[in-house]
Design a protein around this motif. Structure first.
Motif, PDB file in Angstrom:
ATOM      1  N   TRP A  23     -75.290   6.030  63.455  1.00 25.80           N
ATOM      2  CA  TRP A  23     -74.567   5.061  62.632  1.00 25.80           C
ATOM      3  C   TRP A  23     -75.327   4.907  61.327  1.00 25.80           C
ATOM      4  O   TRP A  23     -76.553   4.829  61.321  1.00 25.80           O
ATOM      5  CB  TRP A  23     -74.508   3.691  63.299  1.00 25.80           C
ATOM      6  N   LEU A  24     -74.592   4.844  60.224  1.00 32.18           N
ATOM      7  CA  LEU A  24     -75.215   4.656  58.914  1.00 32.18           C
ATOM      8  C   LEU A  24     -74.610   3.446  58.218  1.00 32.18           C
ATOM      9  O   LEU A  24     -73.400   3.380  58.011  1.00 32.18           O
ATOM     10  CB  LEU A  24     -75.028   5.898  58.045  1.00 32.18           C
ATOM     11  N   ALA A  25     -75.465   2.489  57.872  1.00 30.94           N
ATOM     12  CA  ALA A  25     -75.087   1.377  57.001  1.00 30.94           C
ATOM     13  C   ALA A  25     -75.806   1.618  55.679  1.00 30.94           C
ATOM     14  O   ALA A  25     -77.042   1.643  55.638  1.00 30.94           O
ATOM     15  CB  ALA A  25     -75.500   0.047  57.614  1.00 30.94           C
ATOM     16  N   ARG A  26     -75.080   1.852  54.606  1.00 34.75           N
ATOM     17  CA  ARG A  26     -75.683   2.314  53.354  1.00 34.75           C
ATOM     18  C   ARG A  26     -76.446   1.221  52.611  1.00 34.75           C
ATOM     19  O   ARG A  26     -77.376   1.515  51.865  1.00 34.75           O
ATOM     20  CB  ARG A  26     -74.617   2.923  52.455  1.00 34.75           C
ATOM     21  N   GLY A  27     -76.089  -0.035  52.793  1.00 37.48           N
ATOM     22  CA  GLY A  27     -76.817  -1.114  52.147  1.00 37.48           C
ATOM     23  C   GLY A  27     -76.633  -1.139  50.641  1.00 37.48           C
ATOM     24  O   GLY A  27     -75.759  -0.478  50.080  1.00 37.48           O
ATOM     25  N   GLU A  28     -77.501  -1.904  49.986  1.00 42.47           N
ATOM     26  CA  GLU A  28     -77.419  -2.063  48.535  1.00 42.47           C
ATOM     27  C   GLU A  28     -78.107  -0.897  47.825  1.00 42.47           C
ATOM     28  O   GLU A  28     -79.056  -0.316  48.354  1.00 42.47           O
ATOM     29  CB  GLU A  28     -78.099  -3.374  48.133  1.00 42.47           C
ATOM     30  N   PRO A  29     -77.643  -0.557  46.629  1.00 40.88           N
ATOM     31  CA  PRO A  29     -78.285   0.533  45.873  1.00 40.88           C
ATOM     32  C   PRO A  29     -79.775   0.261  45.667  1.00 40.88           C
ATOM     33  O   PRO A  29     -80.181  -0.848  45.316  1.00 40.88           O
ATOM     34  CB  PRO A  29     -77.535   0.510  44.534  1.00 40.88           C
ATOM     35  N   GLY A  30     -80.578   1.254  45.930  1.00 42.87           N
ATOM     36  CA  GLY A  30     -82.011   1.139  45.735  1.00 42.87           C
ATOM     37  C   GLY A  30     -82.780   0.497  46.869  1.00 42.87           C
ATOM     38  O   GLY A  30     -84.017   0.499  46.861  1.00 42.87           O
ATOM     39  N   GLY A  82     -70.568  -5.396  55.069  1.00 38.63           N
ATOM     40  CA  GLY A  82     -70.601  -3.952  54.914  1.00 38.63           C
ATOM     41  C   GLY A  82     -69.951  -3.219  56.068  1.00 38.63           C
ATOM     42  O   GLY A  82     -69.495  -3.811  57.040  1.00 38.63           O
ATOM     43  N   THR A  83     -69.917  -1.912  55.938  1.00 38.40           N
ATOM     44  CA  THR A  83     -69.308  -1.058  56.956  1.00 38.40           C
ATOM     45  C   THR A  83     -70.364  -0.121  57.537  1.00 38.40           C
ATOM     46  O   THR A  83     -71.406   0.131  56.929  1.00 38.40           O
ATOM     47  CB  THR A  83     -68.169  -0.220  56.359  1.00 38.40           C
ATOM     48  N   VAL A  84     -70.066   0.380  58.714  1.00 36.87           N
ATOM     49  CA  VAL A  84     -70.956   1.319  59.385  1.00 36.87           C
ATOM     50  C   VAL A  84     -70.218   2.638  59.562  1.00 36.87           C
ATOM     51  O   VAL A  84     -69.107   2.670  60.089  1.00 36.87           O
ATOM     52  CB  VAL A  84     -71.414   0.784  60.752  1.00 36.87           C
ATOM     53  N   GLU A  85     -70.832   3.719  59.109  1.00 40.72           N
ATOM     54  CA  GLU A  85     -70.240   5.050  59.219  1.00 40.72           C
ATOM     55  C   GLU A  85     -70.769   5.749  60.469  1.00 40.72           C
ATOM     56  O   GLU A  85     -71.906   5.540  60.872  1.00 40.72           O
ATOM     57  CB  GLU A  85     -70.595   5.896  57.995  1.00 40.72           C
TER      58      GLU A  85
END
Length: 311
Positions: free
Chosen positions: A63-70, A45-48
């Motif tokens: 920093w935001l790592a969005r991860g998997e949906p849900g 994944g990516t980090v925003e």
């Protein structure tokens, strides 16, 4: 001779007061100058990078790592003198398992703005801003707050305003009250007797450098702001000389109906993870997994009365 003695005593008194003022000023300022915190490259994944504008206008870096949906979202808060950079390995651990992670540098730390460090009181607004950001970016996901030391205190100070907007807290080595926290640190670094002298010199000037009376900086008086339906996992080190085990027990005792205390026998301040890495990881992952109804990756936390393990 009498005048000479009085002059020496006066000079010693002035020196004591000046040193106390300087130490207090230093303790309530940034631990280190502003420094950039570019988003790390993760294996998965990516980090925003994001800059949040807090209610009082302070800008804090995240920093935001969005991860998997849900998947659950974890708001990560570092300790005093650290920043989100010091949380990178935990960010990688959570995001590698598909969780959403928002790592935040509290004010006066890392690349966030601010000059006065009031030990989590003003940083409670940073916590609120982080939660509001997750509500906008991932509105349907459960949210967990993880804070260590200063970050844990900031989370406690924010808890009443947060209410039930989060599913749980993991609070590692929070301080009970500022008076005790300062005394503990001086005892750890100065000879007996000199620590008390330094404490009284610093405490004399505390109110001059803080936005509220130093005596009011007491997470112990705010921890009951965490609603009863929100579970709390306290982590403490039996060898912690900064946030003593009995002090963390006091915090957990205020909310014993929905709090659990886990003690690391060899843990010192900031070293709980290093002292028992597998257990530390399991406790955190199980707690976060339990925030999702029907989740099978972890065991739902059943709050037990605070307990103390023999060190």
């Amino acid at each position: 001779m009498f005048r000479l003695i009085m002059l020496v005593l006066a000079l010693l008194g002035v020196g004591w007061a000046v040193s106390g003022a300087l130490m207090t000023w230093r303790l309530t300022r940034r631990a280190r100058p502003y420094f950039p915190e570019p988003a790390p490259a993760l294996a998965q994944g990516t980090v925003e990078e994001h800059r949040l504008i807090v209610a009082d206008g302070t800008k804090v870096g995240t920093w935001l790592a969005r991860g998997e949906p849900g998947a659950p979202c974890v708001l990560m808060l570092h300790g005093n003198g650290g920043s989100r950079t010091s949380l990178r390995s935990l960010l990688e651990e959570f995001s590698g398992r598909g969780y959403c992670v928002l790592a935040l540098s509290l004010r006066t730390h890392g690349d966030s703005e601010g000059e006065v460090n009031d030990f989590g009181w003003s940083a409670r607004q940073d916590v609120l801003a982080g939660i509001a950001f997750l509500e906008r970016e991932a509105p349907d996901r459960p949210r967990i707050v993880f804070g260590t030391s200063l970050g844990a205190a900031a989370a406690i100070f924010a808890s009443r305003e947060v209410g039930s907007r989060v599913r749980g807290y993991v609070l590692e080595s929070p301080y009970r009250d500022l008076r005790t926290a300062v005394s503990n640190r001086l005892k750890s670094n100065l000879p007996p007797g000199l620590d008390r002298l330094a404490f009284h010199g610093m405490w004399l000037f505390g109110d001059a450098f803080l936005p509220l009376p130093a005596e009011q900086l007491r997470p112990l008086d705010h921890v009951a702001g965490i609603p009863q339906e929100v579970p709390v996992l306290f982590l403490a080190g039996a060898r912690d000389r900064h946030a003593h085990l009995d002090e963390v027990e006091d915090l957990a005792g205020r909310i014993s109906s929905h709090a659990r205390l886990e003690v690391f026998r060899e843990g010192r301040h900031g070293t709980l993870r290093d002292s028992e890495p597998e257990r530390y990881q399991r406790l955190l992952l199980d707690f976060v997994s339990a925030s999702v109804p029907g989740e099978t990756r972890g065991t739902r936390l059943h709050p037990d009365p605070p307990r103390r393990l023999n060190p």
